[in-house]
Scaffold this motif. Sequence first.
Motif, mmCIF file in Angstrom:
data_model
loop_
_atom_site.group_PDB
_atom_site.id
_atom_site.type_symbol
_atom_site.label_atom_id
_atom_site.label_comp_id
_atom_site.label_asym_id
_atom_site.label_seq_id
_atom_site.Cartn_x
_atom_site.Cartn_y
_atom_site.Cartn_z
ATOM 1 N N GLY A 114 -9.486 0.857 12.542
ATOM 2 C CA GLY A 114 -8.624 -0.048 12.892
ATOM 3 C C GLY A 114 -8.221 -1.297 12.041
ATOM 4 N N GLU A 115 -7.503 -2.160 12.066
ATOM 5 C CA GLU A 115 -7.374 -3.178 11.271
ATOM 6 C C GLU A 115 -8.819 -4.115 11.336
ATOM 7 N N ARG A 116 -9.430 -4.378 10.101
ATOM 8 C CA ARG A 116 -10.841 -5.233 10.192
ATOM 9 C C ARG A 116 -10.298 -6.666 9.708
ATOM 10 N N VAL A 117 -10.820 -7.411 10.907
ATOM 11 C CA VAL A 117 -10.763 -8.860 10.509
ATOM 12 C C VAL A 117 -12.092 -9.557 10.703
ATOM 13 N N ILE A 118 -12.629 -10.380 9.836
ATOM 14 C CA ILE A 118 -13.747 -11.170 9.709
ATOM 15 C C ILE A 118 -13.269 -12.767 9.595
ATOM 16 N N SER A 119 -13.950 -13.463 10.509
ATOM 17 C CA SER A 119 -13.658 -15.083 10.243
ATOM 18 C C SER A 119 -15.023 -15.909 10.099
ATOM 19 N N THR A 120 -15.228 -16.592 9.699
ATOM 20 C CA THR A 120 -16.435 -17.515 9.616
ATOM 21 C C THR A 120 -16.007 -19.195 8.810
ATOM 22 N N ARG A 121 -17.195 -19.804 8.817
ATOM 23 C CA ARG A 121 -17.030 -21.108 8.226
ATOM 24 C C ARG A 121 -17.947 -21.286 7.116
ATOM 25 N N VAL A 122 -17.578 -21.754 5.935
ATOM 26 C CA VAL A 122 -18.403 -21.829 4.995
ATOM 27 C C VAL A 122 -18.386 -23.441 4.378
ATOM 28 N N ARG A 123 -19.301 -23.679 3.596
ATOM 29 C CA ARG A 123 -19.530 -24.969 2.732
ATOM 30 C C ARG A 123 -18.841 -25.038 1.382
ATOM 31 N N ILE A 124 -18.207 -25.821 0.946
ATOM 32 C CA ILE A 124 -17.739 -25.721 -0.445
ATOM 33 C C ILE A 124 -18.152 -27.345 -0.958
#
Length: 267
Positions: A107-117
């Motif tokens: 099914g729809e694949r969703v990945i969320s996270t938090r990053v440093r820039i």
Amino acid sequence: MTCLIRSAAAFAMLLALSLAARAAGGDADDVWPSLKKDLFGAREVVEDAAALTLEAPYRAEDAAIVPITVHVPAAIAGTVKGLTLVVDKNPMPMVAKLTFGSAAGSGERVISTRVRIDMYSNVRAVIETDDGRLLMATKFVKAAGGCSAPALKDADDALAQLGKMKLRSLPAQSSATREAQVMVRHPNYSGMQMNQLTGLYIPAKYVSEMEVKRGSELVFRMEGGISLSEDPNIRFTYGGAAGEALEVTAKDTDGNVFTARSEATGS
């Protein structure tokens, strides 16, 4: 780009070079061609808005915890075997590399996270399909200083909570697609942060590996780096029926191993 730079001296040099590049107008340089070669060799990487989308703020509120989300529609998700997240201008540009297993679902694949820039930069999500195609989505984010920003927690407190994990099962997206969230208490030291008491750089120490399974089947395996934010937090969809629990194992660069198990999912 899997070389893990660990010494404080090496990171101090990276920081100096980063600052020098900014002072010399390095922000205007297009680093992607050489970076693409380092990550993917001579393979073609194609922008494809139909294959995936990337959500990221144009101007981040906090450069040390920038939220990003990747969406891959169901029409292509079943053919996707890998995802690479990249911040072009970071000292270690590869944020994470995920390899999907059979339990990732179709099914729809969703990945969320938090990053440093670390400075104004393009952020990229690159998926790899079963037939070898590399398809990309790109967002430009205005943020700076995320890799060298002071840790949010006191060092002693951070180490006391090191490795505490939560693995939450979230309401099902559909009868075949479920959602979960894994959170790891870890300072994810970048090696570019300074100890305010000693004036010395804190050695790099971060979550380098993570594996999530549904029973004996792999959901995803991740290789991480310093560009993941403090207390890594990953929300993801996966395939499966009600009643199946998830297990996660993570490892950091000091060899510490952390584990967690979710409760069996409801309907």
